[in-house]
Design a protein around this motif. Structure first.
Motif, mmCIF file in Angstrom:
data_model
loop_
_atom_site.group_PDB
_atom_site.id
_atom_site.type_symbol
_atom_site.label_atom_id
_atom_site.label_comp_id
_atom_site.label_asym_id
_atom_site.label_seq_id
_atom_site.Cartn_x
_atom_site.Cartn_y
_atom_site.Cartn_z
ATOM 1 N N SER A 193 0.817 -1.215 0.000
ATOM 2 C CA SER A 193 0.000 0.000 0.000
ATOM 3 C C SER A 193 0.849 1.263 0.000
ATOM 4 N N HIS A 194 2.124 1.161 0.441
ATOM 5 C CA HIS A 194 2.986 2.334 0.425
ATOM 6 C C HIS A 194 3.457 2.679 -0.979
ATOM 7 N N PHE A 195 3.417 1.710 -1.873
ATOM 8 C CA PHE A 195 3.955 1.927 -3.222
ATOM 9 C C PHE A 195 2.882 1.790 -4.297
ATOM 10 N N ASP A 196 1.976 0.852 -4.117
ATOM 11 C CA ASP A 196 0.917 0.647 -5.102
ATOM 12 C C ASP A 196 -0.254 1.587 -4.830
ATOM 13 N N PRO A 197 -0.890 2.086 -5.874
ATOM 14 C CA PRO A 197 -2.068 2.943 -5.672
ATOM 15 C C PRO A 197 -3.292 2.108 -5.309
ATOM 16 N N GLU A 198 -4.324 2.773 -4.825
ATOM 17 C CA GLU A 198 -5.566 2.064 -4.511
ATOM 18 C C GLU A 198 -6.199 1.488 -5.771
ATOM 19 N N LEU A 199 -6.168 2.251 -6.856
ATOM 20 C CA LEU A 199 -6.692 1.777 -8.138
ATOM 21 C C LEU A 199 -5.696 2.115 -9.237
ATOM 22 N N LYS A 200 -5.548 1.209 -10.192
ATOM 23 C CA LYS A 200 -4.601 1.402 -11.290
ATOM 24 C C LYS A 200 -5.289 1.043 -12.601
ATOM 25 N N ILE A 201 -5.229 1.962 -13.546
ATOM 26 C CA ILE A 201 -5.849 1.768 -14.860
ATOM 27 C C ILE A 201 -4.751 1.484 -15.878
ATOM 28 N N THR A 202 -4.853 0.366 -16.572
ATOM 29 C CA THR A 202 -3.898 -0.007 -17.612
ATOM 30 C C THR A 202 -4.661 -0.488 -18.847
ATOM 31 N N PRO A 203 -4.052 -0.404 -20.033
ATOM 32 C CA PRO A 203 -4.733 -0.903 -21.231
ATOM 33 C C PRO A 203 -4.793 -2.424 -21.243
ATOM 34 N N ARG A 204 -5.880 -2.966 -21.749
ATOM 35 C CA ARG A 204 -6.007 -4.416 -21.837
ATOM 36 C C ARG A 204 -5.064 -4.976 -22.890
ATOM 37 N N GLU A 205 -4.821 -4.225 -23.957
ATOM 38 C CA GLU A 205 -3.901 -4.636 -25.005
ATOM 39 C C GLU A 205 -2.899 -3.515 -25.229
ATOM 40 N N GLY A 206 -1.649 -3.883 -25.507
ATOM 41 C CA GLY A 206 -0.622 -2.883 -25.690
ATOM 42 C C GLY A 206 -0.061 -2.419 -24.362
ATOM 43 N N LYS A 207 0.842 -1.447 -24.427
ATOM 44 C CA LYS A 207 1.520 -0.980 -23.225
ATOM 45 C C LYS A 207 1.232 0.471 -22.911
ATOM 46 N N ALA A 208 1.363 1.345 -23.896
ATOM 47 C CA ALA A 208 1.168 2.778 -23.669
ATOM 48 C C ALA A 208 -0.109 3.258 -24.345
ATOM 49 N N PHE A 209 -0.671 4.319 -23.781
ATOM 50 C CA PHE A 209 -1.871 4.927 -24.355
ATOM 51 C C PHE A 209 -1.875 6.416 -24.013
ATOM 52 N N ARG B 86 1.692 14.493 -8.360
ATOM 53 C CA ARG B 86 0.622 13.962 -7.505
ATOM 54 C C ARG B 86 0.960 12.599 -6.917
ATOM 55 N N TYR B 87 2.093 12.052 -7.300
ATOM 56 C CA TYR B 87 2.421 10.689 -6.856
ATOM 57 C C TYR B 87 2.499 10.595 -5.331
ATOM 58 N N LYS B 88 2.980 11.651 -4.672
ATOM 59 C CA LYS B 88 3.059 11.642 -3.213
ATOM 60 C C LYS B 88 1.674 11.569 -2.583
ATOM 61 N N ASP B 89 0.671 12.108 -3.281
ATOM 62 C CA ASP B 89 -0.693 12.064 -2.757
ATOM 63 C C ASP B 89 -1.379 10.750 -3.092
ATOM 64 N N VAL B 90 -1.041 10.178 -4.243
ATOM 65 C CA VAL B 90 -1.671 8.923 -4.665
ATOM 66 C C VAL B 90 -1.187 7.757 -3.810
ATOM 67 N N THR B 91 0.109 7.755 -3.468
ATOM 68 C CA THR B 91 0.691 6.682 -2.657
ATOM 69 C C THR B 91 1.246 7.269 -1.363
ATOM 70 N N ALA B 92 1.749 6.390 -0.524
ATOM 71 C CA ALA B 92 2.355 6.817 0.751
ATOM 72 C C ALA B 92 3.863 6.709 0.662
ATOM 73 N N ILE B 93 4.438 7.234 -0.422
ATOM 74 C CA ILE B 93 5.864 7.087 -0.661
ATOM 75 C C ILE B 93 6.697 7.738 0.435
ATOM 76 N N ASP B 94 6.221 8.828 1.015
ATOM 77 C CA ASP B 94 6.988 9.516 2.056
ATOM 78 C C ASP B 94 7.208 8.646 3.290
ATOM 79 N N SER B 95 6.284 7.723 3.538
ATOM 80 C CA SER B 95 6.361 6.903 4.751
ATOM 81 C C SER B 95 7.415 5.800 4.648
ATOM 82 N N ILE B 96 7.958 5.543 3.461
ATOM 83 C CA ILE B 96 8.941 4.471 3.302
ATOM 84 C C ILE B 96 10.320 5.006 2.909
ATOM 85 N N LEU B 97 10.507 6.324 2.968
ATOM 86 C CA LEU B 97 11.817 6.890 2.673
ATOM 87 C C LEU B 97 12.751 6.638 3.851
#
Length: 411
Positions: free
Chosen positions: A58-74, A120-131
């Motif tokens: 939970s410190h690194f992964d977001p609560e929800l993550k959207i990725t494409p079903r096919e391919g890599k970038a969009f 916004r990554y600091k707000d999306v995850t709890a990265i500060d808590s694992i530094l």
């Protein structure tokens, strides 16, 4: 009152003519109690480890993550993504871009997963808590910064605050390798070390490096493309509801995954281990329940006269069988209740005081004591398992021994 149950209860607590029968009955109850306690404790420990691993991710992964079903970038420029951004349940919306890269520092090098993130990554995850060193930053007016996992930092021999920047190499897209000058086939950028983080998961600590999203796009030759959208929900919002709303907006072309789905392999493996342990302990429980067979067999031999008296009073064979069937079930039920009480008590003590330690050195493990988490569903499953196996264990002597014994007497 149910007559078979009443008689069985009297048989369970009354003194027998042979002390061995009382002893075997007590051994049966104790064996079932110990096996039941082990089941409750084992399942609770696995639940505790699952919760611990989830808290790490939970410190690194977001609560929800959207990725494409096919391919890599969009490219998230459509009105659909704007609707996702403006959902009432979404608090923070961040874009990320991931790719493999070669990192060099002085004479050391390592292949890492380069993850470009926005502010916004600091707000999306709890990265500060694992530094564990430095402060999380991506860029300032004069330089770009990178934030590395502790394993990657160790491999490169660097730490936050080093004055020499790292070199980041990424192969150029749609370009052929120039064998005469291979370095010309790579995009090169520089970044200073901003911070070092520790997730206590090798997949992140030894491979990941976080940089600014614009820097990642320059390295990869992208303009607006991303590989994922990461979201954090508002406090009090229902995660499942927000997830369903996003899936409805984006349609089948995109995957929306929560933390457990993002780490599906890890959690699936833990669940497999949990239920394999459950099956092994259930097998041990079944062996312990063989004592019930011996206890019932001895009791039925001793109570032959009582059974004959009941038949002369008009009791049917089915009623007499139910007496001993209830007797076996009472032995199993008593053992199960004692075992569950002991198991729950031990788990609560472990949770409160941490009686069972992971090892003598506290620094060698993420936590000092074994984690536990009691779940009512697991306790009910253990109770149901004991009662079902106990019923089957009692059914055999009642069904076959009674028929053989009573048939011989009638003859």
């Amino acid at each position: 009152m149910n007559l078979p149950f009443y008689i069985a209860r009297r048989y369970l607590f009354s003194k027998k003519s042979h002390n061995a029968i009382n002893l075997v009955s007590m051994v049966s109850v104790c064996g079932i109690a110990v096996a039941t306690m082990a089941l409750v404790c084992a399942l609770s420990v696995y639940n505790g480890f699952s919760e611990l691993v989830a808290s790490m991710f939970s410190h690194f992964d977001p609560e929800l993550k959207i990725t494409p079903r096919e391919g890599k970038a969009f490219t998230p420029d459509s009105a659909r993504f704007e609707r996702v951004r403006n959902l009432p349940g979404v608090a923070y919306y961040g874009e990320t871009l991931e790719e493999n890269a070669l990192i060099t520092y002085n004479d050391r090098q390592a292949v890492a997963i380069l993850k470009g993130v926005d502010e916004r990554y600091k707000d999306v995850t709890a990265i500060d808590s694992i530094l564990i060193d430095g402060s999380f930053r991506l860029r300032d007016e004069v330089a770009n910064y990178a934030n590395l996992g502790i394993g990657l930092a160790y491999t490169l021999g660097i730490n936050a605050g080093f004055v020499t920047p790292m070199r980041i190499y990424v192969p150029k897209r749609d370009a052929r390798v120039n064998m005469a000058n291979p370095i010309a086939s790579f995009n090169l950028e520089y970044a200073f070390i901003g911070s070092v983080f520790r997730v206590d998961q090798a997949a992140y600590d030894e491979r990941y490096m976080l940089i600014a999203l614009p820097l990642a796009r320059r390295l990869l030759g992208y303009d607006r493309e991303v590989t994922a959208i990461e979201l954090k929900t508002r406090e009090g919002a229902d995660l499942a509801t927000v997830k369903a709303q996003i899936e409805e907006i984006l349609g089948p072309a995109f995957l929306v995954r929560d933390r457990y789905e993002q780490q599906a392999d890890s959690f699936r493996m833990m669940q497999v281990e949990k239920w394999m342990t459950f099956l092994i302990l259930t097998f041990i429980l079944a062996i312990a329940l063989f004592n019930v067979v011996g206890s019932l067999s001895m009791l039925m031999i001793e109570k032959r006269d009582d059974a004959a008296t009941l038949r002369h009073l008009g009791a049917s064979e089915g009623l007499i069988r139910r007496v001993f069937l209830f007797e076996g079930w009472l032995i199993c039920g008593l053992g199960a209740l004692v075992g569950i009480a002991l198991g729950v008590g031990l788990c609560l003590l472990q949770e409160r005081f941490g009686l069972l330690r992971m090892g003598s050195s506290a620094a060698a493990f993420v936590i000092e004591a074994y984690p536990v988490r009691l779940e009512v569903a697991d306790v009910l499953l253990v109770l149901l398992t004991v009662l079902v196996i106990g019923l089957l264990a009692a059914w055999y002597p009642v069904r076959y021994l009674a028929r053989t014994l009573w048939a011989r007497e009638e003859a």
